[in-house]
Design a protein around this motif. Structure first.
Motif, PDB file in Angstrom:
ATOM      1  N   THR A 114       0.976  -0.639  -0.114  1.00  0.00           N
ATOM      2  CA  THR A 114      -0.045   0.211  -0.348  1.00  0.00           C
ATOM      3  C   THR A 114       0.906   1.677   0.064  1.00  0.00           C
ATOM      4  O   THR A 114       1.829   1.325   1.127  1.00  0.00           O
ATOM      5  N   LYS A 115       0.627   2.386  -0.672  1.00  0.00           N
ATOM      6  CA  LYS A 115       1.294   3.808  -0.684  1.00  0.00           C
ATOM      7  C   LYS A 115       0.545   4.551   0.059  1.00  0.00           C
ATOM      8  O   LYS A 115      -1.060   4.053  -0.658  1.00  0.00           O
ATOM      9  N   PHE A 116       0.893   6.168  -0.134  1.00  0.00           N
ATOM     10  CA  PHE A 116      -0.537   6.714   0.234  1.00  0.00           C
ATOM     11  C   PHE A 116       0.202   7.919  -0.690  1.00  0.00           C
ATOM     12  O   PHE A 116       1.074   8.350  -1.358  1.00  0.00           O
ATOM     13  N   VAL A 117      -0.998   8.987  -0.968  1.00  0.00           N
ATOM     14  CA  VAL A 117      -1.309  10.255  -1.782  1.00  0.00           C
ATOM     15  C   VAL A 117      -1.441  11.093  -0.920  1.00  0.00           C
ATOM     16  O   VAL A 117      -2.282  10.868  -0.652  1.00  0.00           O
ATOM     17  N   TYR A 118      -1.024  12.241  -0.278  1.00  0.00           N
ATOM     18  CA  TYR A 118      -0.855  12.787   0.332  1.00  0.00           C
ATOM     19  C   TYR A 118      -1.399  14.615  -0.669  1.00  0.00           C
ATOM     20  O   TYR A 118      -0.332  14.806  -0.675  1.00  0.00           O
ATOM     21  N   HIS A 175      -6.432  19.008  10.589  1.00  0.00           N
ATOM     22  CA  HIS A 175      -6.105  18.140   9.610  1.00  0.00           C
ATOM     23  C   HIS A 175      -5.140  17.311   9.178  1.00  0.00           C
ATOM     24  O   HIS A 175      -4.207  16.399   9.135  1.00  0.00           O
ATOM     25  N   ASN A 176      -4.659  18.429   8.632  1.00  0.00           N
ATOM     26  CA  ASN A 176      -3.528  18.560   7.906  1.00  0.00           C
ATOM     27  C   ASN A 176      -2.458  18.622   8.916  1.00  0.00           C
ATOM     28  O   ASN A 176      -1.478  17.631   8.594  1.00  0.00           O
ATOM     29  N   ALA A 177      -2.491  18.967  10.207  1.00  0.00           N
ATOM     30  CA  ALA A 177      -1.563  18.617  10.948  1.00  0.00           C
ATOM     31  C   ALA A 177      -1.568  16.908  11.642  1.00  0.00           C
ATOM     32  O   ALA A 177      -0.398  16.624  11.651  1.00  0.00           O
ATOM     33  N   ALA A 178      -3.126  16.583  11.784  1.00  0.00           N
ATOM     34  CA  ALA A 178      -3.112  15.197  11.760  1.00  0.00           C
ATOM     35  C   ALA A 178      -2.250  14.448  11.151  1.00  0.00           C
ATOM     36  O   ALA A 178      -1.634  12.969  11.685  1.00  0.00           O
ATOM     37  N   TRP A 179      -2.568  14.602   9.540  1.00  0.00           N
ATOM     38  CA  TRP A 179      -2.208  13.754   8.273  1.00  0.00           C
ATOM     39  C   TRP A 179      -0.740  13.778   8.602  1.00  0.00           C
ATOM     40  O   TRP A 179      -0.323  12.483   8.871  1.00  0.00           O
ATOM     41  N   GLU A 180       0.334  14.436   9.131  1.00  0.00           N
ATOM     42  CA  GLU A 180       1.398  14.718   8.723  1.00  0.00           C
ATOM     43  C   GLU A 180       2.047  14.063  10.284  1.00  0.00           C
ATOM     44  O   GLU A 180       3.386  12.970   9.733  1.00  0.00           O
ATOM     45  N   PRO A 190       4.628   9.478   1.943  1.00  0.00           N
ATOM     46  CA  PRO A 190       3.301   9.816   0.740  1.00  0.00           C
ATOM     47  C   PRO A 190       4.112  10.788  -0.574  1.00  0.00           C
ATOM     48  O   PRO A 190       5.112  11.553   0.124  1.00  0.00           O
ATOM     49  N   TYR A 191       3.778  10.073  -1.344  1.00  0.00           N
ATOM     50  CA  TYR A 191       3.968  11.050  -2.546  1.00  0.00           C
ATOM     51  C   TYR A 191       3.376  12.580  -2.442  1.00  0.00           C
ATOM     52  O   TYR A 191       1.749  11.998  -2.465  1.00  0.00           O
ATOM     53  N   THR A 192       3.814  13.741  -1.770  1.00  0.00           N
ATOM     54  CA  THR A 192       2.370  15.067  -1.952  1.00  0.00           C
ATOM     55  C   THR A 192       2.966  15.989  -2.762  1.00  0.00           C
ATOM     56  O   THR A 192       3.508  15.826  -3.643  1.00  0.00           O
ATOM     57  N   VAL A 193       0.704  15.855  -2.967  1.00  0.00           N
ATOM     58  CA  VAL A 193       0.424  17.278  -4.945  1.00  0.00           C
ATOM     59  C   VAL A 193      -0.542  17.785  -4.275  1.00  0.00           C
ATOM     60  O   VAL A 193      -1.284  17.725  -2.717  1.00  0.00           O
ATOM     61  N   ARG A 194      -0.171  19.339  -4.146  1.00  0.00           N
ATOM     62  CA  ARG A 194      -0.082  19.734  -3.895  1.00  0.00           C
ATOM     63  C   ARG A 194      -1.807  21.094  -4.875  1.00  0.00           C
ATOM     64  O   ARG A 194      -1.280  20.714  -6.226  1.00  0.00           O
ATOM     65  N   TYR A 195      -2.981  20.924  -4.733  1.00  0.00           N
ATOM     66  CA  TYR A 195      -4.204  21.530  -5.900  1.00  0.00           C
ATOM     67  C   TYR A 195      -3.557  22.447  -6.599  1.00  0.00           C
ATOM     68  O   TYR A 195      -4.354  21.853  -7.401  1.00  0.00           O
ATOM     69  N   GLU A 196      -3.043  23.455  -6.154  1.00  0.00           N
ATOM     70  CA  GLU A 196      -2.410  24.330  -6.698  1.00  0.00           C
ATOM     71  C   GLU A 196      -1.780  23.569  -7.986  1.00  0.00           C
ATOM     72  O   GLU A 196      -2.288  23.860  -9.204  1.00  0.00           O
ATOM     73  N   ASP A 197      -0.823  22.321  -8.094  1.00  0.00           N
ATOM     74  CA  ASP A 197      -0.195  21.883  -9.138  1.00  0.00           C
ATOM     75  C   ASP A 197      -0.786  21.109  -9.447  1.00  0.00           C
ATOM     76  O   ASP A 197      -1.087  21.179 -11.319  1.00  0.00           O
ATOM     77  N   LEU A 198      -1.694  20.418  -9.362  1.00  0.00           N
ATOM     78  CA  LEU A 198      -2.823  20.027  -9.749  1.00  0.00           C
ATOM     79  C   LEU A 198      -3.663  20.565 -10.413  1.00  0.00           C
ATOM     80  O   LEU A 198      -3.857  20.116 -12.349  1.00  0.00           O
ATOM     81  N   ARG A 208       2.691  11.618 -12.977  1.00  0.00           N
ATOM     82  CA  ARG A 208       3.508  11.706 -12.011  1.00  0.00           C
ATOM     83  C   ARG A 208       3.401  10.570 -10.973  1.00  0.00           C
ATOM     84  O   ARG A 208       4.060  10.126  -9.952  1.00  0.00           O
ATOM     85  N   ILE A 209       2.187  11.236 -10.545  1.00  0.00           N
ATOM     86  CA  ILE A 209       1.798   9.537  -9.595  1.00  0.00           C
ATOM     87  C   ILE A 209       1.650   8.142 -10.037  1.00  0.00           C
ATOM     88  O   ILE A 209       2.145   7.280  -9.117  1.00  0.00           O
ATOM     89  N   LEU A 210       1.809   8.032 -11.324  1.00  0.00           N
ATOM     90  CA  LEU A 210       1.130   6.849 -12.161  1.00  0.00           C
ATOM     91  C   LEU A 210       2.780   6.234 -11.395  1.00  0.00           C
ATOM     92  O   LEU A 210       3.300   4.817 -11.306  1.00  0.00           O
ATOM     93  N   GLY A 211       3.615   7.311 -11.964  1.00  0.00           N
ATOM     94  CA  GLY A 211       5.350   6.530 -11.519  1.00  0.00           C
ATOM     95  C   GLY A 211       5.752   6.608 -10.262  1.00  0.00           C
ATOM     96  O   GLY A 211       6.523   5.484  -9.893  1.00  0.00           O
ATOM     97  N   PHE A 212       4.983   7.197  -8.584  1.00  0.00           N
ATOM     98  CA  PHE A 212       5.336   6.764  -7.749  1.00  0.00           C
ATOM     99  C   PHE A 212       4.728   5.417  -7.507  1.00  0.00           C
ATOM    100  O   PHE A 212       5.514   4.617  -6.032  1.00  0.00           O
ATOM    101  N   LEU A 213       3.789   4.861  -7.943  1.00  0.00           N
ATOM    102  CA  LEU A 213       2.390   3.915  -7.833  1.00  0.00           C
ATOM    103  C   LEU A 213       3.585   2.834  -9.065  1.00  0.00           C
ATOM    104  O   LEU A 213       3.300   1.633  -8.511  1.00  0.00           O
TER     105      LEU A 213
END
Length: 247
Positions: A114-118, A175-180, A190-198, A208-213
């Motif tokens: 299992t992997k995680f995308v944040y 919630h962000n602090a709890a995830w971290e 995790p592989y971190t993704v910024r909404y702004e980049d998305l 890039r997420i596919l590559g991480f997976l």
């Protein structure tokens, strides 16, 4: 070479583009059919869709989710908001008591490697405004492919609420602090993704997420969004008003 994963979770808070990202990943045909399968209020609806007697038999529920959320290559995807994670690991702990209290081990017992995308959003004010408006109207997304929504449209007109925005900004931070903290405590990177980049590069971020997976986009395949942007002039007006009143 990255070892392909069996399963992955998109870990997020509301209004970070998580439904958009799930649709993009699902469109690849190799990254599962990710949905919010484990949001507790929706589990009875999923159970009915999968023709289960109920969601109470969690081992059976998870197997049905895996069957629904896997693509032909065996990869499974799902979304977890903060708060949902605790419910999932508690229920898995009852199914696998030998691993109770070991969150990642429980998830891997149930879901394999299992992997995680944040997914997070830098502009927390814009996120809070979007969240408040969605809560008021019940319109959480536009366009769907079978995803169960958090609520039905209320028909209520959105109204500016500075206290509501402020409370959501605080909640997002918590919630962000709890995830971290959870990632750090579990030794998860995790592989971190910024909404702004998305938002700026839907296809590029998805690749890039596919590559991480450890996955490759099939040749000739097109990455397509299934949700449309909801932010408009009203969001912008609320953001500007909140900033002016907070100065």
């Amino acid at each position: 070479m990255t070892t392909p994963t069996d399963s992955y979770f998109v870990c997020a808070t509301p209004r970070t583009g998580s439904s958009l990202l799930l649709g993009l990943l699902g469109s690849t045909g190799v990254a599962g059919r990710p949905e919010a399968y484990f949001r507790e209020p929706d589990e009875p609806m999923w159970a009915e869709r999968w023709r289960l007697p109920s969601a109470a038999d969690y081992a059976r529920y998870v197997q049905a989710a895996l069957a629904a959320g896997r693509t032909a290559n065996g990869v499974f995807g799902a979304k977890l908001m903060w708060g949902t994670l605790d419910q999932v690991v508690a229920k898995l702990g009852a199914v696998h008591p030998d691993l109770a209290g070991r969150d990642v081990a429980l998830l891997e017992r149930a879901f394999g490697r299992t992997k995680f995308v944040y997914l997070r959003r830098d502009d927390v004010l814009a996120q809070a405004v979007s969240w408040l408006r969605a809560e008021q109207t019940g319109a959480w997304y536009v366009g769907s492919n079978g995803e169960i929504d958090d609520a039905t449209r209320s028909g209520r007109e959105p109204g500016y609420d500075a206290d509501g925005i402020r409370a959501l900004i605080e909640q997002i931070g918590e919630h962000n602090a709890a995830w971290e903290e959870w990632f750090a405590s579990q030794g998860v990177r995790p592989y971190t993704v910024r909404y702004e980049d998305l938002d700026a590069d839907l296809a590029g971020v998805t690749r890039r997420i596919l590559g991480f997976l450890g996955l490759d986009l099939p040749e000739g395949h097109t990455i397509e969004p299934r949700h449309r942007r909801q932010s408009d002039g009203l969001n912008t007006a609320w953001i500007e008003r909140y900033r002016l009143e907070s100065d």
